[in-house]
Design an enzyme around this catalytic site. Sequence first.
Site, PDB file in Angstrom:
ATOM      1  N   HIS A  69      -3.761  -5.202   0.586  1.00 47.64           N
ATOM      2  CA  HIS A  69      -3.164  -5.704   1.828  1.00 47.64           C
ATOM      3  C   HIS A  69      -3.350  -7.216   1.889  1.00 47.64           C
ATOM      4  CE1 HIS A  69      -2.611  -1.781   3.917  1.00 47.64           C
ATOM      5  NE2 HIS A  69      -3.610  -1.407   3.129  1.00 47.64           N
ATOM      6  N   GLU A  71      -1.895  -9.353   3.505  1.00 48.43           N
ATOM      7  CA  GLU A  71      -1.681  -9.917   4.854  1.00 48.43           C
ATOM      8  C   GLU A  71      -2.987 -10.236   5.576  1.00 48.43           C
ATOM      9  OE1 GLU A  71      -0.639  -7.004   3.783  1.00 48.43           O
ATOM     10  OE2 GLU A  71      -1.253  -5.350   5.084  1.00 48.43           O
ATOM     11  N   CYS A 128       0.822  -1.209   0.000  1.00 42.59           N
ATOM     12  CA  CYS A 128       0.000   0.000   0.000  1.00 42.59           C
ATOM     13  C   CYS A 128       0.866   1.272   0.000  1.00 42.59           C
ATOM     14  CB  CYS A 128      -0.992  -0.045   1.160  1.00 42.59           C
ATOM     15  SG  CYS A 128      -2.388   1.060   0.877  1.00 42.59           S
TER      16      CYS A 128
HETATM   17  N1  GLN Z   1      -2.037   6.698   2.803  1.00 40.90           N
HETATM   18  C1  GLN Z   1      -2.160   5.905   1.626  1.00 40.90           C
HETATM   19  C2  GLN Z   1      -3.523   6.011   0.981  1.00 40.90           C
HETATM   20  O1  GLN Z   1      -4.455   6.473   1.587  1.00 40.90           O
HETATM   21  C3  GLN Z   1      -1.827   4.446   1.909  1.00 40.90           C
HETATM   22  C4  GLN Z   1      -2.775   3.795   2.858  1.00 40.90           C
HETATM   23  C5  GLN Z   1      -2.264   2.480   3.403  1.00 40.90           C
HETATM   24  O2  GLN Z   1      -1.054   2.212   3.434  1.00 40.90           O
HETATM   25  N2  GLN Z   1      -3.145   1.645   3.872  1.00 40.90           N
HETATM   26  O3  GLN Z   1      -3.685   5.651  -0.155  1.00 40.90           O
END
Ligand code: GLN
Length: 543
Positions: A518, A520, A392
């Site tokens: 994600h 995970e 992310c």
């Molecule tokens: N801050 C980033 C976004 O909003 C990444 C978010 C995250 O790592 N979950 O896209």
Amino acid sequence: MPPRYVFVTGGVVSGLGKGAVAASIGKLLQARGWSVSMVKLDGYFNPDPGTMNPVEHGEIFVTEEVWEFSPGRGVSFRIAEIDQDFGTYERFLGVNMHPSNNVTSGQVMLSLILGERRGEYLGQTLRLIPHLVMEVRRRIEEAGERGGSDVVVVEQGGTVGDYEASAFLETIRQMRLSVRSALVHVTYVPYLRQVGELKTKPTQTSVRILQGLGLQPDGIVARSDVPLTPEARRKIALYSNVPEDRVFEDPYLDVVYRLPLILEEQGMGRFLEERLELEPRRPDLDGWREVVERMTSADREVSVAMVGKYWKMRDVHISIVEALRHAGAALGVRVRVEAVDSEGLEGGRGWESVDGAGGILLTPGFGSRGTEGIIAAAERALEGDRPTLGICFGAQLATAAFARARMGWAGANSTEVDPGTPYPVVDLLPEQRAVRDKGGTMRLGAHEVVLLEGTKLREAYGRRIVRERFRHRYHIVREYAERMEGAGYRVAAVDGSGRIVNAFEVEDHPYMVGVQFHPEYKSRPWDPSPTYLSFLRAVVGEG
Ligand code: GLN
């Protein structure tokens, strides 16, 4: 069969691993063929923990489904961000949890007040008893019905004695008058080195607090870093009004997944069957035992440097750490995680951990603090050939690193970090532009991911379309990604519409992958996430 309930409370201090005890209880019942739902009660007024500081609250877990919570009067929130204990529940039980199983004080208050405005309580004075208690009870029962469950395990967040927990504890007291239930109290038994003794007084005191609230525990789970002596067990039993064989020991464990086995050995399963009046069954824990064995028997160790900005809190990336362990178990290696503070890197500290590690993992996050450290680590990874995975925010910042290092786009960044960047390679999702409110407004929950032909990820999953969970507002901008493709940046996955870049890979690097999702959150001890497995394969040298 009317559903049974197991209530799990905590005493003395927080951070005892009460979630793992609740999940283990769920596991022991599930292993006997009963279907189980997990509920967590949290006393805070936030409708969900999504806006909380991860350094204080820990990881935010993201569910598969997004729940439309509509307490009334045109008010509705999307909830898919819930307490990290649900990650533990999913990893133990292998079942996707519904977001409404995380009941917060904020949610129930909102339902009551907006219900009152609708006229649902005409003529009445809205009070903690009976109204709030009834609403909490309704939510707990609803969770059981939704899961068609034989048993609902309800974990009370925090520690008994917290003001915030009192309405929930009163609900538990009232429910226990009319349902079949067990109350398991998790406490801490400290060892005082000076006198060479285990101290049971804090446990006695916390049991007395419970009793003062009209709650008598049926079993005690005692966390202790040294084995419980017969004397300590006898004392705990005596002062808690429970038989000695219902004082269970919860020792320090190398892998948390061992806990159900340890509790089963001490007769926890039998105790639950008796107390809940369930027909006795033989638990099937063979598969589980095998996974635990695989996790602990590995003789090879690899290290992964996890670069992030929230390391003041140990559990902040717990799902990632666990996903690495699951992949390690599948490959027969133990994974040592090196927590690297990205702000430290900015000051020149911690680089030896990055350079010494077998692999680099760039972690999720928000906001600008500490981001230059993450970008610098990504640039270091690009220069070398160490396997690197960005999750992310980590993938977004690795994209900025690529733009700077390989395209010569000085100052390339995400607009979240630098709104005035000359190269906004990462920018708000178009549908986020009009969004002003913060809670529950990100792109959340599981979405389709299309893996492109000929990529490492496609090979890892062995399928073209998968579903993974998301939590973001920003995304890698397609136009910039395409311009970088000539320099070795490759879009590896897109969303169902083909619009959103969901993953990239660096072509001339042995393994440099960034994913917007994600993975995970969906990794299981016996079924590791393909993303993490492919990363760890590369770290181990089997990539
Ligand atoms: N801050 C980033 C976004 O909003 C990444 C978010 C995250 O790592 N979950 O896209």
